[in-house]
Design an enzyme around this catalytic site. Structure first.
Site, PDB file in Angstrom:
ATOM      1  N   CYS A   1      -2.568 -29.995 -24.820  1.00 52.83           N
ATOM      2  CA  CYS A   1      -2.370 -29.411 -23.596  1.00 52.83           C
ATOM      3  C   CYS A   1      -0.916 -29.701 -23.312  1.00 52.83           C
ATOM      4  CB  CYS A   1      -3.208 -30.143 -22.498  1.00 52.83           C
ATOM      5  SG  CYS A   1      -2.779 -29.774 -20.783  1.00 52.83           S
TER       6      CYS A   1
ATOM      7  N   GLN B   1       0.669 -22.036  -9.444  1.00 54.95           N
ATOM      8  CA  GLN B   1       1.914 -21.445  -9.788  1.00 54.95           C
ATOM      9  C   GLN B   1       2.732 -21.092  -8.569  1.00 54.95           C
ATOM     10  OE1 GLN B   1       1.893 -18.785 -13.501  1.00 54.95           O
ATOM     11  NE2 GLN B   1      -0.238 -19.026 -13.027  1.00 54.95           N
TER      12      GLN B   1
ATOM     13  N   HIS C   1      -6.337 -34.132 -16.806  1.00 54.27           N
ATOM     14  CA  HIS C   1      -6.742 -33.038 -17.445  1.00 54.27           C
ATOM     15  C   HIS C   1      -7.870 -32.481 -17.064  1.00 54.27           C
ATOM     16  CE1 HIS C   1      -6.347 -29.939 -20.472  1.00 54.27           C
ATOM     17  NE2 HIS C   1      -7.698 -30.285 -20.796  1.00 54.27           N
TER      18      HIS C   1
ATOM     19  N   HIS D   1      -5.791 -27.426 -17.709  1.00 54.09           N
ATOM     20  CA  HIS D   1      -5.191 -28.304 -17.077  1.00 54.09           C
ATOM     21  C   HIS D   1      -5.029 -27.838 -15.454  1.00 54.09           C
ATOM     22  CE1 HIS D   1      -3.117 -32.398 -16.888  1.00 54.09           C
ATOM     23  NE2 HIS D   1      -2.594 -32.026 -15.829  1.00 54.09           N
TER      24      HIS D   1
ATOM     25  N   CYS E   1      -0.494 -32.078 -19.700  1.00 51.15           N
ATOM     26  CA  CYS E   1      -0.605 -33.430 -19.925  1.00 51.15           C
ATOM     27  C   CYS E   1       0.638 -34.065 -19.926  1.00 51.15           C
ATOM     28  CB  CYS E   1      -1.485 -33.759 -21.036  1.00 51.15           C
ATOM     29  SG  CYS E   1      -3.483 -33.462 -20.468  1.00 51.15           S
TER      30      CYS E   1
ATOM     31  N   ASN F   1      -4.774 -19.790  -9.889  1.00 43.86           N
ATOM     32  CA  ASN F   1      -5.925 -19.424 -10.638  1.00 43.86           C
ATOM     33  C   ASN F   1      -6.858 -20.434 -11.208  1.00 43.86           C
ATOM     34  OD1 ASN F   1      -4.699 -16.863 -10.304  1.00 43.86           O
ATOM     35  ND2 ASN F   1      -3.500 -16.925 -12.083  1.00 43.86           N
TER      36      ASN F   1
ATOM     37  N   HIS G   1      -3.694 -26.913 -12.467  1.00 44.05           N
ATOM     38  CA  HIS G   1      -2.279 -26.606 -12.005  1.00 44.05           C
ATOM     39  C   HIS G   1      -2.266 -25.301 -11.171  1.00 44.05           C
ATOM     40  CE1 HIS G   1      -3.004 -23.579 -15.338  1.00 44.05           C
ATOM     41  NE2 HIS G   1      -1.787 -23.001 -14.876  1.00 44.05           N
TER      42      HIS G   1
END
Ligand SMILES: [Zn+2]
Length: 400
Positions: A85, A224, A169, A220, A88, A209, A222
């Site tokens: 990943c 944007q 994660h 993971h 991470c 998303n 997250h």
């Protein structure tokens, strides 16, 4: 332009540079970094290719919309195994990740495969230096290429950032603590303020998303942030409606709409002291909720401390309801795939008529059944929703 920067004493902010020159910022809300007992000094030693510079975007003469042509994104990382990943912390997996440190709270960095980027990366480490090259490139592009004006293009200037909400994660935004969610709110505001200061940037859109059904390429947790060199199509349409309403009534469309929803009541999901969540009257998506501040504010930067505190609480409440919205055949809740996006005032226009709101929507219309954006939606932008907005609100109140 955006004003009112509010430094946060809750966070320690450390800006560093990755091996290919991209900026990475640690936002620490815990010890030993918060009090400066320890500092962020880990160096990214990966042998990375040079970072990509701005690609091109083309104007669709039929609609007037810009399309970023970013073919380098075809090679981006797609659903890697957990031990590879890239979001991470480094050290735990089989290869160094995008984050050199062995632990972090919240981290933001420039996307390695951006749709919009700086024109020049002679230095690349500071906003101020890159804007000079960006504005020069924007000016030369404004004239368009020689040849047919219907085939106009311009550099896809701007910036795309990744926001890692946690180093865990297996977590999701909805499983964050209120304190961590509050940190993310500050981070969104910090990034909005800084990205809005770039000469090329006309609009800043923080979004998340969640779920492979939405097209997520990294599991993971997250989000944007896209900083566009133009006002995107839907933002322009929101702005048009807000401007017309303001010219007609002298009032803010977002405020009048909130009053109308509170008056109707049937679609209100959460009524907080400072925030309200409701299913919009003309919801387009099978599950859609808007979260709006009760006060008139144009963007995340303008939120005061109390509003940021309550936002963290209310947003977590909302996301947890969404994760209980559907149940599988065994009665277990289904983690809802969703898109959550912050509609803010554009950087340079319509700031006096725009009002901040969060839009969360899902393509899941029933357990295991996706709504596809097919002929009517994709072809002509005419939405057909199979679910009544009032029924969605009833369910979201029920699972609170
Ligand atoms: Zn990870």
């Amino acid at each position: 332009m955006i004003e009112h920067p509010e430094a946060s004493p809750r966070l320690r902010r450390t800006s560093t540079t990755l091996a290919d020159g991209r900026e990475l910022i640690y936002f620490d809300d815990s010890e030993p970094f918060l009090s400066d007992a320890q500092t962020r000094e880990v160096v990214d030693e990966r042998p990375l290719d040079e970072r990509p510079t701005a690609g091109m975007m083309r104007l669709d003469a039929l609609t007037g919309d810009w399309v970023s042509i970013a073919d380098h994104r075809q090679n981006r990382t797609f659903l890697p195994p957990t031990d590879e990943c890239p979001l991470c912390p480094s050290g735990g997996g089989t290869m160094p990740s995008e984050i050199p440190a062995h632990e972090y709270d919240v981290v933001v960095f420039e996307n390695r495969f951006p749709s919009f980027a700086a024109a020049s990366v002679a230095d690349g480490s500071t906003v101020a230096k890159s804007t000079v090259a960006e504005s020069a490139a924007a000016e030369s592009a404004a004239a368009g290429p020689p040849g047919n004006p219907l085939l106009a293009q311009a550099p896809a200037l701007g910036r795309c950032e990744v926001v890692c909400f946690t180093s865990d994660h297996g977590a999701s935004f909805s499983s964050l603590s209120p304190a961590r969610a509050r940190t993310v709110v500050d981070v969104w505001a910090d990034r909005t303020l800084e990205l809005s200061a770039l000469d090329a940037v006309e609009h800043v859109f923080p979004f998340e998303n969640r779920g492979e059904e939405i097209g997520v390429t990294l599991r993971h947790p997250h989000g944007q942030i896209y900083a566009y060199p133009f006002v995107p199509a839907r933002t322009a349409s929101l702005l048009r409606a807000a401007t017309e309403h303001h010219q007609r009534t002298g009032r803010l469309l977002g405020a009048d709409l909130l009053a109308a929803e509170l008056d109707a009541g049937s679609r209100v999901v959460i009524k907080g002291a400072l925030w309200t969540a409701y299913v919009p009257y003309a919801a387009s998506w099978p599950v859609e909720v808007h979260l709006v501040p009760n006060r008139d504010v144009p963007d995340l930067v303008a939120l005061d401390g109390d509003e940021r505190d309550e936002l963290a609480e209310v947003y977590l409440d909302l996301l947890r309801r969404l994760d209980r919205y559907y149940e599988g055949p065994d009665g277990a809740p289904i983690a809802l795939p969703y898109i959550a996006g912050w509609h803010q005032a554009p950087v340079r226009q319509g700031r006096d008529v725009s009002r901040l709101h969060l839009q969360i929507m899902s393509v899941l219309r029933a357990p295991g059944r996706l709504k596809y954006l097919a002929g009517s939606e994709s072809g002509v932008g005419a939405w057909i929703n199979d679910v009544s907005p009032e029924a969605v609100a009833v369910r979201l109140r029920e699972v609170g």
